[in-house]
Write a protein that holds these residues in place. Structure first.
Motif, short mmCIF file in Angstrom:
data_model
loop_
_atom_site.label_atom_id
_atom_site.label_comp_id
_atom_site.label_asym_id
_atom_site.label_seq_id
_atom_site.Cartn_x
_atom_site.Cartn_y
_atom_site.Cartn_z
N LEU A 186 0.84 -1.18 -0.28
CA LEU A 186 -0.59 -0.22 -0.12
C LEU A 186 0.89 1.56 0.32
O LEU A 186 0.42 2.22 -1.14
CB LEU A 186 -1.39 0.10 0.95
CG LEU A 186 -1.99 -1.13 0.93
CD1 LEU A 186 -2.92 -0.55 2.50
CD2 LEU A 186 -2.55 -0.88 0.00
N GLY A 187 1.92 1.12 0.84
CA GLY A 187 2.98 2.16 0.07
C GLY A 187 3.54 2.23 -1.00
O GLY A 187 3.08 3.65 -1.48
N ALA A 188 3.52 1.39 -1.55
CA ALA A 188 4.52 2.00 -3.07
C ALA A 188 3.40 2.09 -4.10
O ALA A 188 3.17 2.60 -4.73
CB ALA A 188 4.88 0.40 -2.80
N LEU A 189 1.89 1.43 -3.80
CA LEU A 189 0.46 1.94 -3.99
C LEU A 189 0.49 3.61 -3.79
O LEU A 189 -0.12 4.46 -4.71
CB LEU A 189 -0.40 1.22 -3.91
CG LEU A 189 -1.40 1.40 -4.88
CD1 LEU A 189 -1.61 1.28 -6.09
CD2 LEU A 189 -3.29 0.85 -4.23
N PHE A 190 0.92 3.80 -2.78
CA PHE A 190 0.41 5.53 -2.33
C PHE A 190 1.75 6.41 -3.09
O PHE A 190 0.93 7.36 -3.71
CB PHE A 190 0.37 5.60 -0.43
CG PHE A 190 0.63 7.11 -0.12
CD1 PHE A 190 -1.18 7.34 0.36
CD2 PHE A 190 0.80 8.00 0.14
CE1 PHE A 190 -1.55 8.60 0.28
CE2 PHE A 190 0.58 8.54 0.58
CZ PHE A 190 -0.25 9.54 0.67
N THR A 191 2.80 6.26 -3.21
CA THR A 191 3.74 7.17 -3.66
C THR A 191 3.33 6.79 -5.16
O THR A 191 3.63 7.74 -5.72
CB THR A 191 4.52 6.03 -3.69
OG1 THR A 191 5.24 5.50 -1.86
CG2 THR A 191 5.83 7.66 -4.14
N PHE A 192 2.64 5.67 -5.98
CA PHE A 192 2.60 5.75 -7.32
C PHE A 192 1.21 6.53 -7.88
O PHE A 192 1.92 7.27 -9.10
CB PHE A 192 2.11 4.44 -7.79
CG PHE A 192 1.96 3.99 -9.19
CD1 PHE A 192 3.00 4.38 -9.90
CD2 PHE A 192 0.42 3.84 -9.42
CE1 PHE A 192 2.48 3.99 -11.08
CE2 PHE A 192 0.32 3.86 -10.98
CZ PHE A 192 1.41 3.74 -11.52
N LEU A 193 0.32 6.46 -7.13
CA LEU A 193 -0.86 7.13 -7.30
C LEU A 193 -0.59 9.15 -6.84
O LEU A 193 -0.68 9.87 -7.75
CB LEU A 193 -2.60 6.47 -6.49
CG LEU A 193 -2.60 5.27 -6.28
CD1 LEU A 193 -3.67 5.35 -5.69
CD2 LEU A 193 -3.33 5.47 -7.74
N THR A 207 8.79 0.57 -5.97
CA THR A 207 8.85 2.15 -6.42
C THR A 207 10.16 2.59 -5.14
O THR A 207 11.40 2.12 -4.25
CB THR A 207 7.63 2.51 -6.45
OG1 THR A 207 7.82 3.98 -7.02
CG2 THR A 207 7.43 2.81 -4.96
N HIS A 208 10.43 3.49 -5.60
CA HIS A 208 11.02 4.26 -4.47
C HIS A 208 10.38 4.82 -3.78
O HIS A 208 9.01 4.84 -3.41
CB HIS A 208 11.87 5.71 -5.26
CG HIS A 208 12.80 5.42 -6.83
ND1 HIS A 208 13.75 4.94 -6.33
CD2 HIS A 208 12.73 6.25 -8.36
CE1 HIS A 208 14.88 4.48 -7.90
NE2 HIS A 208 13.82 5.53 -8.22
N PRO A 209 11.35 5.81 -2.24
CA PRO A 209 10.30 6.27 -1.26
C PRO A 209 9.90 7.64 -1.46
O PRO A 209 10.16 7.95 -3.01
CB PRO A 209 11.48 6.32 -0.32
CG PRO A 209 12.83 5.71 -0.17
CD PRO A 209 12.75 4.96 -2.13
N LEU A 210 9.02 7.49 -1.31
CA LEU A 210 8.09 9.09 -1.56
C LEU A 210 8.61 10.23 -1.70
O LEU A 210 8.58 10.92 -2.91
CB LEU A 210 6.89 9.32 -0.31
CG LEU A 210 5.56 10.54 -0.85
CD1 LEU A 210 5.05 10.30 -2.35
CD2 LEU A 210 4.74 10.92 0.20
N TYR A 211 9.43 10.28 -0.50
CA TYR A 211 10.63 11.72 -1.12
C TYR A 211 11.62 11.58 -1.88
O TYR A 211 11.88 12.74 -2.36
CB TYR A 211 10.62 12.57 0.35
CG TYR A 211 10.18 12.51 1.56
CD1 TYR A 211 8.20 13.37 1.49
CD2 TYR A 211 10.06 11.73 3.17
CE1 TYR A 211 7.96 13.58 2.24
CE2 TYR A 211 8.84 12.25 3.96
CZ TYR A 211 8.35 12.58 3.62
OH TYR A 211 7.04 12.90 4.28
N HIS A 212 12.12 11.25 -2.11
CA HIS A 212 12.43 10.60 -3.24
C HIS A 212 11.98 10.62 -4.44
O HIS A 212 12.94 11.01 -5.43
CB HIS A 212 13.89 9.44 -3.10
CG HIS A 212 15.00 9.90 -1.48
ND1 HIS A 212 16.23 9.16 -1.59
CD2 HIS A 212 14.88 10.08 -1.12
CE1 HIS A 212 16.59 9.07 -1.03
NE2 HIS A 212 15.60 9.88 0.17
#
Length: 774
Positions: free
Chosen positions: A275-282, A531-536
């Protein structure tokens, strides 16, 4: 001369500055918490009164009016006065501490707008949090106080002058960021680890001690005043630290750990990574769509209208969900330890044992919404009847996280309400992140993670029943809500050490530390794979060049590249613009007008060989200051100066403020023939301690050297040949992953370079060239 006049470098003044920064950041955190609380109480106290009376329309109008009003104010502050103050500020902070100069992000204007916009956005009820802006504010305070100057207000205080250098400025900014974490979470150790793990690219043990002191001071100040005031009203007992006020999500009941609990914790961690990767992607998709839509607007006012309209729309949807969503779910009766039913005087309800010390209970803090209040009849001091009811989804903000974390409330939430809120809140939080307000993501991340963590715990209770004591007593939905909150936080941010400590300091629940660590690590591993971390990822989207501590590159066959086989000459920018130690004023002016480089290599003629050899570097800002001084520094072709003023001191060079018409001055220098014969002697101002490498230097070690090269604030790495002639230059853009891959792949197709040889035939190379051009 400037160095001789500086006092002995005893570090007492640095410790003093760290204490001042911590205190000011702590006061800022106190003001932010109190202001947000006042706005939230103003909004919800009257709204619940309307709801109890059945006036849903009036309740919605009130909630929407207050929420939309503050949301619009928050957005207008950003779009009209200072657009860089929007968002959390975390990508810009990380990029700056990595060595990238980002303008308009650090200043008193940014601090004021960010504070006001954040309290309005969070107080309005948008699905955002104050923690990200608080971290950025801490960094702003650290930089502003230590430098004691402002270009906006055009002042330079005659104190702390020796801190006005890139190394000290960076250290105070990173310490301020840690103090911001401490003030936001009440987590001094977490603030220290967050600074070390996430925002700082350079670290030393001594700096760690000072940062720890700064974080401790910040937490002390915030907790001291938050314990004594509520809504800016004095509650008495100043000096008494109240756990309810400084442990944000305190867990009062501990549960014994069991080895079987690691299995659901691992599952929750994998869900968090996914879900964290999905959050970043969206979030990135929404950010790019937002940028594209705003880009369609031609005028500035229309762009601003679009930005404010987006925030207004999110607030309308959030207000509607807050008021109407609870109506879609029925009332839930209180659950008690005793399930016996008694009928006395037409009253029916479960027989309950009084007190939260009993294993099964419903918290008295739950919200009734429109549910009947019921009655409670005492049988004795320890036994009572009750038929009270409550609504499971009528929760707001941090109070909702408290209810999700609650222990031994096995039946307080059902799967249906949890799943519904999870989907809706996940969508709104993902949409809100990056909108035109100053906001953070920590509270939404904790809430989202707590929702699915509680769902996993509720499933375990539904499958295996409630176990109050014994071997299976670890199956508590509230405990796994805590694990879920940590997993989603880790899945989005990819923090590990700092996050584990922050979660402990937030909840005071050391029993579940191992489970939290398992969830964080599993979320990070799966998230990094996707995927990458959100901030990066936001760093890339905002085109902020960032150099990670480890560089992993792949060739065209998706195999990992060993950078030891390549050299600095493979990726350097060739033929950089150079200047002599004594250069004409007209040429320097044209150079500054026609290029935007941050610095230039300085060369001179070798008296023996006649070659142009490398001497050092000078920054473009230093050149501008020298040219702004004007004729007093210029010489004629014979080296004579009729207005000799001596050598400018270091503080004069780096504290000077350029005049507003400086570009016109440069244009005059470049076009006036008189300045063709005027020269500037830059020998006293050349940085001769700058590191340089030969073009055959290992590319991997070049990357490492660039990262640790603290003595070169202009962030350039000159490249020379065997006889010290300048042949190229490296900037951080040259060492970005994509740039290295482009250079290496380009060189492997028809360009010989040391340490890399191609086994392909000429026909293959020509075919690949054709494909590339096509």
């Amino acid at each position: 001369e400037w160095l001789r006049q500086q006092p002995a470098r005893l570090d007492w003044d640095k410790w003093l500055m760290m204490g001042i920064i911590g205190f000011v950041v702590g006061i800022t955190g106190f003001l932010m918490h109190q202001t947000i609380g006042v706005i939230a109480n103003l909004k919800w106290d009257r709204a619940y009164e309307y709801v109890k009376d059945g006036n849903f329309g009036l309740a919605w109008v009130w909630i929407a009016s207050i929420g939309i009003g503050f949301a619009i104010i928050s957005s207008l502050l950003v779009v009209l006065f200072h657009l860089p103050a929007g968002g959390s500020g975390m990508p810009e902070l990380i990029g700056f501490l990595n060595g990238t100069l980002i303008r308009n992000v650090f200043g008193i204007k940014t601090a004021i707008i960010k504070f006001l916009s954040c309290v309005c956005a969070v107080g309005s009820g948008l699905p955002v949090g104050p923690e990200g802006p608080m971290i950025h504010l801490g960094a702003l305070i650290g930089g502003g106080l230590s430098q004691a100057k402002s270009s906006v207000l055009s002042y330079i205080l005659p104190i702390f002058g020796r801190f006005r250098n890139p190394e000290d400025e960076r250290n105070f900014i990173s310490a301020g960021a840690g103090a911001g974490v401490s003030a936001a979470f009440g987590a001094p150790v977490g603030g220290l680890l967050f600074t070390m793990e996430e925002v700082s690219s350079f670290w030393s043990l001594k700096h760690g001690w000072m940062t720890f002191f700064c974080c401790m001071t910040s937490t002390f100040t915030t907790d001291l005043f938050n314990s004594a005031f509520e809504g800016f009203q004095y509650t008495g007992d100043f000096g008494a630290f109240k756990a309810k006020r400084y442990i944000l999500f305190e867990v009062k009941k501990e549960i014994s750990l069991n080895i079987l609990a690691f299995l659901p914790s691992l599952l929750i961690g994998l869900i968090g990574g996914l879900l964290g990767a999905l959050f970043t992607f969206l979030n990135l998709k929404i950010a790019r769509a937002r940028r594209r839509i705003v880009g369609y607007a031609k005028s500035t006012w229309l762009k601003n209208v679009i930005r404010v309209s987006e925030v207004t729309l999110i607030m309308v949807l959030t207000s509607t969900m807050s008021i109407l969503l609870p109506s879609g779910f029925g009332c839930t009766p209180f659950h008690c330890q005793g399930a016996n039913t008694s009928i006395t005087n037409n009253y029916q309800g479960p027989l309950c044992l009084r007190g939260e010390q009993y294993k099964i209970h419903t918290e008295p803090e739950v919200v009734r919404y429109t549910c009947p209040a019921g009655i409670t009849r005492n049988v004795s001091s320890t036994v009572f009847f009750t038929n009270q009811t409550y609504n499971q989804v009528s929760l707001q903000g941090e109070e909702a996280i408290h209810r999700l974390f609650s222990r031994q409330t096995y039946l307080q939430f059902d799967l249906g309400p949890l799943a519904t809120v999870l989907v809706l809140y996940f969508t709104l939080a993902c949409w809100s992140a990056g909108s035109a307000v100053s906001s953070g993501l920590v509270v939404p991340m904790l809430f989202i993670g707590a929702l699915y963590g509680r769902m996993v715990g509720a499933l375990l209770v539904a499958m295996f029943g409630v176990h109050q004591t014994g071997y299976w007593s670890w199956m508590d939905p509230g405990a796994f809500a805590l694990v879920g909150a940590a997993s989603f936080f880790g899945g989005v941010s990819r923090l590990t050490m700092a996050l584990a400590v922050i979660m402990m300091e937030l909840t005071n629940d050391i029993q579940f530390l191992l489970l939290v660590m398992v969830a964080i690590l599993s979320a990070k591993v799966l998230g990094d794979y996707i995927t990458h971390p959100l901030y990066h990822a936001l760093l890339e989207m905002k085109c902020i060049p960032f150099l990670d501590n480890e560089l992993h590159l792949h060739d065209e066959h998706h195999k990992i590249l060993n950078l030891e086989f390549y050299s600095a000459g493979d990726v350097m920018t060739k033929k950089p613009k150079c200047i002599y130690e004594r250069e004409s004023v007209a040429k320097l002016a044209r150079l500054l007008l026609e290029s935007s480089h941050g610095g230039y290599p300085v060369i001179r003629k070798d008296p023996v060989s006649g070659r142009d050899v490398f001497v050092g570097m000078i920054s473009s800002d230093e050149l501008k200051v020298l040219l702004a001084v004007g004729d007093s520094l210029f010489e004629d072709q014979f080296g004579n100066n009729a207005k000799e003023i001596g050598i400018l001191r270091y503080d004069m060079m780096h504290e000077a403020i350029l005049p507003a018409n400086f570009d016109e001055t440069l244009a005059k220098y470049a076009s006036d023939e008189a300045y063709q014969q005027s020269y500037l002697n830059i020998i006293p101002y050349v940085n001769r301690s700058v590191a340089s490498i030969q073009m055959s230097f290992s590319l991997r070690r070049t990357y490492i050297l660039f990262l640790i090269n603290e003595c070169n604030p202009s962030r350039h790495l000159p490249v020379t040949d065997e006889v010290n002639r300048i042949v190229g230059i490296l900037t951080r853009k040259d060492l970005m992953g994509f740039s290295i891959e482009e250079h290496i792949h380009g060189n492997s197709h028809g360009h010989d370079h040391p340490g890399a040889h191609s086994n392909k035939s000429n026909n293959d190379m020509e075919l690949n060239d054709l494909h590339r051009r096509a």
